[in-house]
Design a protein around this motif. Sequence first.
Motif, PDB file in Angstrom:
ATOM      1  N   GLU A  96       0.813  -1.219   0.000  1.00 22.67           N
ATOM      2  CA  GLU A  96       0.000   0.000   0.000  1.00 22.67           C
ATOM      3  C   GLU A  96       0.844   1.266   0.000  1.00 22.67           C
ATOM      4  O   GLU A  96       0.365   2.334  -0.405  1.00 22.67           O
ATOM      5  CB  GLU A  96      -0.929  -0.014   1.219  1.00 22.67           C
ATOM      6  CG  GLU A  96      -1.979  -1.125   1.167  1.00 22.67           C
ATOM      7  CD  GLU A  96      -2.749  -1.268   2.470  1.00 22.67           C
ATOM      8  OE1 GLU A  96      -2.352  -0.598   3.460  1.00 22.67           O
ATOM      9  OE2 GLU A  96      -3.719  -2.046   2.508  1.00 22.67           O
ATOM     10  N   THR A  97       2.103   1.175   0.423  1.00 24.37           N
ATOM     11  CA  THR A  97       2.952   2.372   0.530  1.00 24.37           C
ATOM     12  C   THR A  97       4.215   2.270  -0.317  1.00 24.37           C
ATOM     13  O   THR A  97       5.134   3.072  -0.161  1.00 24.37           O
ATOM     14  CB  THR A  97       3.356   2.597   1.999  1.00 24.37           C
ATOM     15  OG1 THR A  97       4.024   1.422   2.498  1.00 24.37           O
ATOM     16  CG2 THR A  97       2.135   2.875   2.858  1.00 24.37           C
ATOM     17  N   LEU A  98       4.258   1.305  -1.228  1.00 23.58           N
ATOM     18  CA  LEU A  98       5.476   1.050  -2.005  1.00 23.58           C
ATOM     19  C   LEU A  98       5.789   2.195  -2.963  1.00 23.58           C
ATOM     20  O   LEU A  98       4.918   2.659  -3.704  1.00 23.58           O
ATOM     21  CB  LEU A  98       5.313  -0.258  -2.796  1.00 23.58           C
ATOM     22  CG  LEU A  98       6.470  -0.661  -3.719  1.00 23.58           C
ATOM     23  CD1 LEU A  98       7.723  -0.960  -2.902  1.00 23.58           C
ATOM     24  CD2 LEU A  98       6.082  -1.878  -4.568  1.00 23.58           C
ATOM     25  N   ASP A  99       7.051   2.626  -2.957  1.00 22.47           N
ATOM     26  CA  ASP A  99       7.586   3.571  -3.940  1.00 22.47           C
ATOM     27  C   ASP A  99       8.704   2.853  -4.684  1.00 22.47           C
ATOM     28  O   ASP A  99       9.795   2.664  -4.146  1.00 22.47           O
ATOM     29  CB  ASP A  99       8.127   4.824  -3.246  1.00 22.47           C
ATOM     30  CG  ASP A  99       8.707   5.836  -4.236  1.00 22.47           C
ATOM     31  OD1 ASP A  99       8.739   5.538  -5.450  1.00 22.47           O
ATOM     32  OD2 ASP A  99       9.136   6.915  -3.791  1.00 22.47           O
ATOM     33  N   PRO A 100       8.455   2.444  -5.931  1.00 23.40           N
ATOM     34  CA  PRO A 100       9.453   1.658  -6.672  1.00 23.40           C
ATOM     35  C   PRO A 100      10.796   2.350  -6.827  1.00 23.40           C
ATOM     36  O   PRO A 100      11.817   1.676  -7.024  1.00 23.40           O
ATOM     37  CB  PRO A 100       8.789   1.447  -8.039  1.00 23.40           C
ATOM     38  CG  PRO A 100       7.326   1.568  -7.776  1.00 23.40           C
ATOM     39  CD  PRO A 100       7.209   2.607  -6.697  1.00 23.40           C
ATOM     40  N   ASP A 101      10.808   3.675  -6.740  1.00 23.14           N
ATOM     41  CA  ASP A 101      12.063   4.411  -6.892  1.00 23.14           C
ATOM     42  C   ASP A 101      12.843   4.530  -5.576  1.00 23.14           C
ATOM     43  O   ASP A 101      14.007   4.934  -5.585  1.00 23.14           O
ATOM     44  CB  ASP A 101      11.792   5.814  -7.439  1.00 23.14           C
ATOM     45  CG  ASP A 101      11.198   5.775  -8.836  1.00 23.14           C
ATOM     46  OD1 ASP A 101      11.618   4.894  -9.616  1.00 23.14           O
ATOM     47  OD2 ASP A 101      10.313   6.601  -9.132  1.00 23.14           O
ATOM     48  N   ASN A 102      12.208   4.175  -4.475  1.00 21.40           N
ATOM     49  CA  ASN A 102      12.866   4.306  -3.170  1.00 21.40           C
ATOM     50  C   ASN A 102      12.555   3.101  -2.276  1.00 21.40           C
ATOM     51  O   ASN A 102      11.784   3.214  -1.312  1.00 21.40           O
ATOM     52  CB  ASN A 102      12.417   5.602  -2.466  1.00 21.40           C
ATOM     53  CG  ASN A 102      12.862   6.838  -3.203  1.00 21.40           C
ATOM     54  OD1 ASN A 102      14.041   7.189  -3.186  1.00 21.40           O
ATOM     55  ND2 ASN A 102      11.914   7.508  -3.856  1.00 21.40           N
ATOM     56  N   LEU A 145       9.189  -7.028  -3.866  1.00 20.32           N
ATOM     57  CA  LEU A 145       7.942  -6.646  -4.528  1.00 20.32           C
ATOM     58  C   LEU A 145       8.219  -5.991  -5.883  1.00 20.32           C
ATOM     59  O   LEU A 145       7.494  -6.228  -6.863  1.00 20.32           O
ATOM     60  CB  LEU A 145       7.147  -5.684  -3.634  1.00 20.32           C
ATOM     61  CG  LEU A 145       6.504  -6.300  -2.384  1.00 20.32           C
ATOM     62  CD1 LEU A 145       5.916  -5.212  -1.506  1.00 20.32           C
ATOM     63  CD2 LEU A 145       5.431  -7.315  -2.761  1.00 20.32           C
ATOM     64  N   ILE A 146       9.257  -5.179  -5.951  1.00 15.33           N
ATOM     65  CA  ILE A 146       9.635  -4.548  -7.216  1.00 15.33           C
ATOM     66  C   ILE A 146      10.072  -5.614  -8.227  1.00 15.33           C
ATOM     67  O   ILE A 146       9.717  -5.557  -9.403  1.00 15.33           O
ATOM     68  CB  ILE A 146      10.760  -3.514  -6.981  1.00 15.33           C
ATOM     69  CG1 ILE A 146      10.232  -2.347  -6.138  1.00 15.33           C
ATOM     70  CG2 ILE A 146      11.317  -3.000  -8.296  1.00 15.33           C
ATOM     71  CD1 ILE A 146      11.322  -1.432  -5.614  1.00 15.33           C
ATOM     72  N   LYS A 147      10.839  -6.586  -7.743  1.00 16.56           N
ATOM     73  CA  LYS A 147      11.277  -7.690  -8.604  1.00 16.56           C
ATOM     74  C   LYS A 147      10.072  -8.490  -9.107  1.00 16.56           C
ATOM     75  O   LYS A 147      10.001  -8.877 -10.287  1.00 16.56           O
ATOM     76  CB  LYS A 147      12.226  -8.596  -7.817  1.00 16.56           C
ATOM     77  CG  LYS A 147      12.780  -9.788  -8.595  1.00 16.56           C
ATOM     78  CD  LYS A 147      13.875  -9.390  -9.538  1.00 16.56           C
ATOM     79  CE  LYS A 147      14.600 -10.599 -10.097  1.00 16.56           C
ATOM     80  NZ  LYS A 147      15.666 -10.235 -11.067  1.00 16.56           N
ATOM     81  N   MET A 148       9.088  -8.726  -8.235  1.00 14.94           N
ATOM     82  CA  MET A 148       7.872  -9.444  -8.626  1.00 14.94           C
ATOM     83  C   MET A 148       7.138  -8.704  -9.741  1.00 14.94           C
ATOM     84  O   MET A 148       6.680  -9.316 -10.720  1.00 14.94           O
ATOM     85  CB  MET A 148       6.941  -9.603  -7.415  1.00 14.94           C
ATOM     86  CG  MET A 148       7.328 -10.696  -6.448  1.00 14.94           C
ATOM     87  SD  MET A 148       6.279 -10.684  -4.951  1.00 14.94           S
ATOM     88  CE  MET A 148       4.643 -10.772  -5.665  1.00 14.94           C
ATOM     89  N   GLU A 149       7.033  -7.399  -9.609  1.00 14.00           N
ATOM     90  CA  GLU A 149       6.321  -6.605 -10.608  1.00 14.00           C
ATOM     91  C   GLU A 149       7.028  -6.659 -11.958  1.00 14.00           C
ATOM     92  O   GLU A 149       6.378  -6.772 -13.005  1.00 14.00           O
ATOM     93  CB  GLU A 149       6.215  -5.157 -10.122  1.00 14.00           C
ATOM     94  CG  GLU A 149       5.527  -4.203 -11.095  1.00 14.00           C
ATOM     95  CD  GLU A 149       4.072  -4.548 -11.358  1.00 14.00           C
ATOM     96  OE1 GLU A 149       3.545  -4.136 -12.413  1.00 14.00           O
ATOM     97  OE2 GLU A 149       3.459  -5.237 -10.512  1.00 14.00           O
ATOM     98  N   ARG A 150       8.338  -6.614 -11.937  1.00 12.85           N
ATOM     99  CA  ARG A 150       9.102  -6.655 -13.178  1.00 12.85           C
ATOM    100  C   ARG A 150       8.969  -7.996 -13.893  1.00 12.85           C
ATOM    101  O   ARG A 150       9.065  -8.067 -15.120  1.00 12.85           O
ATOM    102  CB  ARG A 150      10.580  -6.371 -12.900  1.00 12.85           C
ATOM    103  CG  ARG A 150      10.872  -4.923 -12.507  1.00 12.85           C
ATOM    104  CD  ARG A 150      12.320  -4.764 -12.094  1.00 12.85           C
ATOM    105  NE  ARG A 150      12.617  -3.387 -11.703  1.00 12.85           N
ATOM    106  CZ  ARG A 150      13.740  -3.001 -11.089  1.00 12.85           C
ATOM    107  NH1 ARG A 150      14.683  -3.915 -10.807  1.00 12.85           N
ATOM    108  NH2 ARG A 150      13.916  -1.742 -10.768  1.00 12.85           N
ATOM    109  N   GLU A 151       8.749  -9.066 -13.112  1.00 12.98           N
ATOM    110  CA  GLU A 151       8.699 -10.405 -13.708  1.00 12.98           C
ATOM    111  C   GLU A 151       7.290 -10.991 -13.716  1.00 12.98           C
ATOM    112  O   GLU A 151       7.116 -12.197 -13.875  1.00 12.98           O
ATOM    113  CB  GLU A 151       9.654 -11.336 -12.957  1.00 12.98           C
ATOM    114  CG  GLU A 151      11.111 -10.914 -13.024  1.00 12.98           C
ATOM    115  CD  GLU A 151      12.070 -12.034 -12.679  1.00 12.98           C
ATOM    116  OE1 GLU A 151      11.606 -13.177 -12.463  1.00 12.98           O
ATOM    117  OE2 GLU A 151      13.280 -11.783 -12.642  1.00 12.98           O
TER     118      GLU A 151
END
Length: 493
Positions: free
Chosen positions: A256-262, A271-277
Amino acid sequence: MDFTVALFLMLTACISYLIMLYGKMLHKRGQLPPGPIPLPVVGNLLQMNTDSIAQSLIALSKKYGPVFTIYMGSKPNLILCGYETIKEALINQGEQFGGRGPFPMFCNNAKGNDMTFSNGDRWKELRRFIMQTMRNFGVGKRSIEERIQEEIQFLVKQLRKTNQSPFDPTLIFSQSIANVTFSIIFGSRFDYEDKTFQTIINTTNENFHIMSTTWGMMYNIYPEVMDYLPGLHKKVFANFGKLRVIIQDTIKAHQETLDPDNPRDYIDVFLIKMEREKNNSTSHFFMESLIMTIEDLIYGGTEIVATLLRYSLLVLMKFPEVIEKVQEEINQVIGQNRPPANEDRKAMPYTEAMIEELMRFTDIGPLSLPHLVMQDTQLKGYKIPKGLPVIPVITSVHHDPTLYKKPEIFNPANFLDQNGCFKKNDALLLFSAGKRSCPGENLARMEIFLFLTTLLQNFNFQPLSSREDINLTPVGGAVENLPQPYQCCAVPC
C-alpha cells in the motif's frame, strides 16, 4: 468368511509386504557404502543416542570409516565424518553434493518455495537475489554495520536496567540479534516490548527447541505417520502459521505504501522484482516465495547468532582469564570512548581467536543440514548414487584431535600462531562449506564481533554460582547444541 480367517489373511498380507520392503532395503543397501545392518521400519535408530546423534555417528565411523550408510527409518543416508572427507564432498565435488536434502519439518511448511530447502534454478536465483540485496542494502543509506551498532546500544541500555540483578539472556539476546535482521527485512527495528515482535521471537525460539528434541527428529524420519499423531511437532506448524499471518500483514502494508524508486527494505526490493517479472511464467519471484524467503531470513538470521552469543557468555564466565585478555585488547585498541567497529578486528588478534574458538567449542550445529547427491559420483572409493541424502557430521571436524590440540578444552590459542597473530583455520564449519554455505556468514561474523566486544567493553558478567559449577554440556543435539539454561548479572565496568 470367518472373521478369524480374514484377520489371519490380513496379517499375513501385512507381514509379507513388510518382508518385501525389507528385502528391497537390503538389496539397495548392498549398492551403498557399508554401515550397520538396519532393522525393518526403525532402520538404525536403536544404535543411536537421540540426545547426541553426532557422537553416535562418530562412534560408528570408527568401525565403518569416514563414509558410511545409516538408515533413518527405512531411508538411507550417507554419513560423512572428518574434515578431509567433508571437504572432498562439499568443496571439491560441490556440484555433485550441492543439493539440499529432505528436512520435512521445514520442507512441509515451505513446499519448495523458499531458498534454504529448494534446489535447482529456484535455489540459485533466490540465493543470488538475497546475497545481492544484502550487499547493496546500505548504498545511500545507513550501513548494516551502523544498524548493528545502533541495536547494540539498545541492548546495553536494557542490560543497565537490570541494575546488576540476575537475568536470563535468552529472550533479550534473541530480540537484539533479530532486530538487526528485521531492520533489513521490514525497514525498521521493533521495540523490545512490542507484542508482535515478542510473538515472532518466542515462536522462533520454541520451534528450534522442539526441533532439537526427539519429537523433531521423529517427525523428520516419519513425517507421513507423525502428521496424524498428536505431539509437540504440531506446535511447530502452529508457530509457522502465526509467523505467516504476521508476514502477510506486513507485506500488505508495504504494498500500500510502495515507492518503486525508493525501496526501504528487503520486502520492497522483492515486490519490485515481482512486478518486473509478473509476465514471466517461469519466474521464481512470487508472493509465496517472498513469504518463505522472509521466514528463511528470520530463522537463519536470528537463531544461530543469538544462540552462539548466549552460549559464548556462559563459556566466558567459566574462563574469566580469557575475558581479562579480551578486555585488555579492547582498552588498547578501542578504549572506552567509542563503540567497537568492524575495522577493529584487524588489530585484535586475541579477540578474533577467542570468537573462532567459541564457534568451534560450542559447536552449535553438530550436524549440517542434509545435502543431496545431484549426480552419480564417487567418494573415497565408493560409488555414490544420485538422490542419496547426505549428512556431514560437523562435530567430527570441530572435535578432531588431529586438527585441534585437546579439542574438549576451550582454548583461543587454537587460532593463534607462535607470535600471537590470528591464525585462520579452514576446519571451522559453523557456516558449513561449499555451495550450500550460509549466505549470511559475513553478516553473522560482523554481528558476533560487534556484540561480544561491546558487551565486554561495558560489562563484567558474573555467574550465580562458582565458575567450577558452570555446566557447559549442551542440551538438544538433533538440530542445535543449546546451552544449559542460566542466569547471570551484568555489572557495569
